[in-house]
Design a protein around this motif. Sequence first.
Motif, short mmCIF file in Angstrom:
data_model
loop_
_atom_site.label_atom_id
_atom_site.label_comp_id
_atom_site.label_asym_id
_atom_site.label_seq_id
_atom_site.Cartn_x
_atom_site.Cartn_y
_atom_site.Cartn_z
N LEU A 23 46.22 44.28 43.08
CA LEU A 23 45.65 42.54 43.41
C LEU A 23 46.79 41.75 44.08
O LEU A 23 45.98 40.87 44.67
CB LEU A 23 46.39 42.20 41.78
CG LEU A 23 46.22 40.36 41.52
CD1 LEU A 23 44.16 40.06 41.30
CD2 LEU A 23 46.39 40.18 40.36
N ALA A 24 47.71 42.34 44.38
CA ALA A 24 48.58 41.75 45.38
C ALA A 24 48.07 41.98 46.54
O ALA A 24 48.14 41.44 47.97
CB ALA A 24 49.92 42.60 45.40
N ASP A 27 45.06 39.81 47.54
CA ASP A 27 45.83 39.00 48.00
C ASP A 27 46.41 38.10 49.32
O ASP A 27 46.14 37.64 49.86
CB ASP A 27 46.76 38.17 46.52
CG ASP A 27 47.46 36.52 46.76
OD1 ASP A 27 46.29 35.45 46.95
OD2 ASP A 27 48.79 36.62 46.82
N ALA A 31 44.99 35.87 53.00
CA ALA A 31 45.73 35.21 52.75
C ALA A 31 45.97 35.65 54.56
O ALA A 31 46.80 34.35 54.99
CB ALA A 31 47.41 35.51 52.99
N ARG A 118 35.59 34.10 51.05
CA ARG A 118 36.73 33.53 50.33
C ARG A 118 37.31 32.87 48.90
O ARG A 118 38.94 33.34 48.01
CB ARG A 118 37.79 33.19 51.32
CG ARG A 118 39.07 33.41 51.89
CD ARG A 118 39.38 32.39 52.80
NE ARG A 118 41.05 33.13 53.52
CZ ARG A 118 41.60 32.52 54.52
NH1 ARG A 118 41.44 31.83 54.98
NH2 ARG A 118 42.84 32.84 54.90
N THR A 122 39.84 34.58 45.90
CA THR A 122 40.84 33.35 45.62
C THR A 122 40.84 32.95 44.34
O THR A 122 42.03 33.10 43.68
CB THR A 122 40.93 32.86 46.18
OG1 THR A 122 41.52 33.15 47.82
CG2 THR A 122 42.84 31.80 46.03
N VAL A 125 41.20 36.47 41.87
CA VAL A 125 42.95 36.76 41.53
C VAL A 125 43.15 35.84 40.60
O VAL A 125 43.84 36.34 39.64
CB VAL A 125 43.96 36.61 43.06
CG1 VAL A 125 45.57 36.64 43.07
CG2 VAL A 125 43.08 37.46 43.77
N GLY A 126 43.30 34.54 40.94
CA GLY A 126 43.79 33.93 39.71
C GLY A 126 43.62 33.72 37.81
O GLY A 126 43.71 33.95 37.43
#
Length: 151
Positions: A23-24, A27, A31, A118, A122, A125-126
Amino acid sequence: MDPEFAAYLERVRAHRAELGESLAALDAALALPVGLGALWRRRVRAALTELEHDLRDHRSITEEPGGLYADAVARAPRLASVSKLQMDEHLDFVEVVQRLLGERDEGLESAEAVAAHREAATELVGRIVRHRQRGADLIYEAYEVDIGGSG
């Protein structure tokens, strides 16, 4: 807690850390500036692929017969609705990742398509972060065990 189930929870904890890492990675890839073009696309695709793998493993580990959700509900029937939500989200997360990977395979031709891709990734991810929070709470409620917030 029975030693066999304690060992199983350690397996869940270790896998949770792996899922957190993928997951990181997603992210971090999201970014990056999209202006990097092919590099951005490769990084996002690699992160999505790893996340898909880890989500499938997570689903397999937590939903197996006698696994986390079944045992939590057996111990604390009040957790049935949260357990069901978690399992329903597993399916949804895998479907979203597959859709995102499919978009990548079909090509993202326009700047608008890249921006939408994107944004969808994103948002995913949340959603997974909130899912992991609920999972940690569920495990604590059922077993009074901290599954680990850093992983």
